[in-house]
Design an enzyme around this catalytic site. Structure first.
Site, PDB file in Angstrom:
ATOM      1  N   LYS A   1      -2.912   5.945  -4.244  1.00  0.00           N
ATOM      2  CA  LYS A   1      -3.995   6.876  -3.927  1.00  0.00           C
ATOM      3  C   LYS A   1      -3.811   8.231  -4.616  1.00  0.00           C
ATOM      4  O   LYS A   1      -2.666   8.678  -4.826  1.00  0.00           O
ATOM      5  CB  LYS A   1      -4.063   7.096  -2.405  1.00  0.00           C
TER       6      LYS A   1
ATOM      7  N   ASN B   1       4.556  -9.155  11.930  1.00  0.00           N
ATOM      8  CA  ASN B   1       3.257  -8.605  11.525  1.00  0.00           C
ATOM      9  C   ASN B   1       2.567  -9.451  10.472  1.00  0.00           C
ATOM     10  O   ASN B   1       1.356  -9.314  10.257  1.00  0.00           O
ATOM     11  CB  ASN B   1       3.430  -7.176  10.996  1.00  0.00           C
TER      12      ASN B   1
ATOM     13  N   ASP C   1       0.838  -1.196   0.000  1.00  0.00           N
ATOM     14  CA  ASP C   1       0.000   0.000   0.000  1.00  0.00           C
ATOM     15  C   ASP C   1       0.873   1.246   0.000  1.00  0.00           C
ATOM     16  O   ASP C   1       1.657   1.468   0.925  1.00  0.00           O
ATOM     17  CB  ASP C   1      -0.902   0.015   1.240  1.00  0.00           C
TER      18      ASP C   1
ATOM     19  N   ILE D   1      -2.880  -2.886   7.074  1.00  0.00           N
ATOM     20  CA  ILE D   1      -1.628  -2.534   6.399  1.00  0.00           C
ATOM     21  C   ILE D   1      -0.605  -2.008   7.421  1.00  0.00           C
ATOM     22  O   ILE D   1      -0.256  -0.828   7.407  1.00  0.00           O
ATOM     23  CB  ILE D   1      -1.858  -1.508   5.269  1.00  0.00           C
TER      24      ILE D   1
ATOM     25  N   TYR E   1       2.864   9.952  -0.446  1.00  0.00           N
ATOM     26  CA  TYR E   1       3.968   9.412   0.340  1.00  0.00           C
ATOM     27  C   TYR E   1       5.322   9.644  -0.335  1.00  0.00           C
ATOM     28  O   TYR E   1       6.362   9.439   0.279  1.00  0.00           O
ATOM     29  CB  TYR E   1       3.797   7.904   0.569  1.00  0.00           C
TER      30      TYR E   1
ATOM     31  N   ARG F   1       9.967  -7.028  12.952  1.00  0.00           N
ATOM     32  CA  ARG F   1       8.564  -6.638  13.077  1.00  0.00           C
ATOM     33  C   ARG F   1       7.808  -6.863  11.775  1.00  0.00           C
ATOM     34  O   ARG F   1       6.632  -7.232  11.779  1.00  0.00           O
ATOM     35  CB  ARG F   1       8.456  -5.169  13.503  1.00  0.00           C
TER      36      ARG F   1
ATOM     37  N   LEU G   1      -2.295  -0.523  14.537  1.00  0.00           N
ATOM     38  CA  LEU G   1      -1.752  -0.737  15.879  1.00  0.00           C
ATOM     39  C   LEU G   1      -1.804   0.530  16.721  1.00  0.00           C
ATOM     40  O   LEU G   1      -1.183   0.609  17.776  1.00  0.00           O
ATOM     41  CB  LEU G   1      -0.306  -1.232  15.779  1.00  0.00           C
TER      42      LEU G   1
ATOM     43  N   LYS H   1       2.808  -0.966   9.141  1.00  0.00           N
ATOM     44  CA  LYS H   1       4.036  -0.418   8.559  1.00  0.00           C
ATOM     45  C   LYS H   1       5.187  -0.573   9.532  1.00  0.00           C
ATOM     46  O   LYS H   1       5.057  -0.290  10.725  1.00  0.00           O
ATOM     47  CB  LYS H   1       3.828   1.058   8.211  1.00  0.00           C
ATOM     48  N   SER H   2       6.338  -1.032   9.041  1.00  0.00           N
ATOM     49  CA  SER H   2       7.558  -1.070   9.830  1.00  0.00           C
ATOM     50  C   SER H   2       8.735  -1.180   8.878  1.00  0.00           C
ATOM     51  O   SER H   2       8.597  -1.695   7.765  1.00  0.00           O
ATOM     52  CB  SER H   2       7.560  -2.275  10.794  1.00  0.00           C
ATOM     53  N   VAL H   3       9.875  -0.682   9.296  1.00  0.00           N
ATOM     54  CA  VAL H   3      11.113  -0.913   8.541  1.00  0.00           C
ATOM     55  C   VAL H   3      12.035  -1.852   9.314  1.00  0.00           C
ATOM     56  O   VAL H   3      13.133  -2.141   8.866  1.00  0.00           O
ATOM     57  CB  VAL H   3      11.843   0.419   8.235  1.00  0.00           C
TER      58      VAL H   3
ATOM     59  N   HIS I   1      -7.692   9.588  -1.753  1.00  0.00           N
ATOM     60  CA  HIS I   1      -7.001   9.514  -0.465  1.00  0.00           C
ATOM     61  C   HIS I   1      -7.784  10.188   0.662  1.00  0.00           C
ATOM     62  O   HIS I   1      -7.850   9.668   1.783  1.00  0.00           O
ATOM     63  CB  HIS I   1      -5.620  10.156  -0.607  1.00  0.00           C
TER      64      HIS I   1
END
Length: 278
Positions: A75, A240, A45, A228, A50, A236, A190, A230-232, A108
């Protein structure tokens, strides 16, 4: 790890767990998405706002995976609302992605101050009817915005992507979406990490030998939401996605649902009007 899917109102199937790239720096996006795809994510996504669509597209191409096995959402940003503007924006977003089509294209934000979201929706309908995208939907649309689309549009949105987490559940809106066969997709699922210290979640996590984040994501899945996270962080990102080895009881689901406190973290769709042009 297995991948649950949801069938949208037009028959298109969307992986229920996606990988979000909101606030992932453009220079880090390709690596993060490649890692997610290696783990098993098949739903990514992104959004024009972004500023990292190019990295998503590069990761998709570098993965070597068949395009039809992947689901890419992007979006339309606020500054490109309007019929002709939205048509141009989609062409430009495909150029940035380096892909021939997106699987899901969303408005969006409604951006009601500009009062162009219906015109924008008609452009998305045109793209969809012409076969340029597999499904179209909206994000951050409230009841009044969905009502206008129902009266003035032709295609029922396939999905409404909204802020949704244990302490902000928007239950009336989610019920309306289900009544109209609009799938509910949770962003900030989260609570941007803020919900995870709640004793209810910690206790359930300890009982199931999983993390509080996994508990919350499992709660979303059992309620039928698309999520959706999100983490880098590689660990994690993997955790997830690793949600198939356990399930919540009805009592556990109810105890998490009882945490709703109206704790909105993001902007109010009735007033948010930033152009999102960078």
């Amino acid at each position: 790890m297995t991948m649950d899917v949801i069938t949208l109102n037009n028959g298109v199937r969307i992986p229920q767990v996606g990988f979000g790239v909101f606030q992932v720096p453009p220079g880090d996006t390709q690596q993060a998405v490649e890692h997610a795809l290696e783990i098993g994510y098949r739903h990514i996504d992104t959004a024009a706002a972004y500023n990292n669509e190019a990295g998503v597209g590069a990761a998709v191409r570098a993965s070597g995976l068949p395009r039809e096995e992947l689901f890419v959402t992007t979006k339309l940003r606020n500054g490109e609302h309007g019929y002709e503007s939205a048509l141009r924006a989609y062409d430009e977003t495909l150029q940035r992605l380096g892909l021939e089509y997106a699987d899901l294209y969303l408005v969006h934000w409604p951006n009601p101050a500009a009062d162009l979201y219906v015109d924008s929706w008609r452009a998305l309908e045109r793209i969809y009817i012409d076969g340029g995208v597999r499904a179209i939907g909206v994000s951050n649309f409230l009841t009044e915005h969905l009502d206008r689309l129902a009266k003035e549009g032709e295609v029922v949105p396939a999905i409404n992507q909204i802020e949704l987490h244990p302490t902000y559940q928007q239950r009336e809106l989610t019920a309306l979406c289900r009544q109209r066969s609009i799938a509910v997709e949770a962003y900030s699922p989260l609570g941007q990490g803020g919900d995870l210290d709640d004793p209810v979640l910690v206790s359930i996590a300890e009982a199931l030998h999983v993390t509080p984040a996994q508990v919350v994501l499992r709660w979303h899945l059992q309620l039928g939401h698309v999520v959706i996270p999100k983490s880098v962080n590689p660990d994690r990102i993997r955790a997830n996605f690793d949600l198939s080895g356990f399930a919540l009881t009805d009592d556990q689901v109810a105890s998490i649902t009882a945490l709703d406190s109206g704790n909105r973290l993001g902007s109010d769709p009735r007033t948010f009007a930033i152009s999102q042009i960078r």
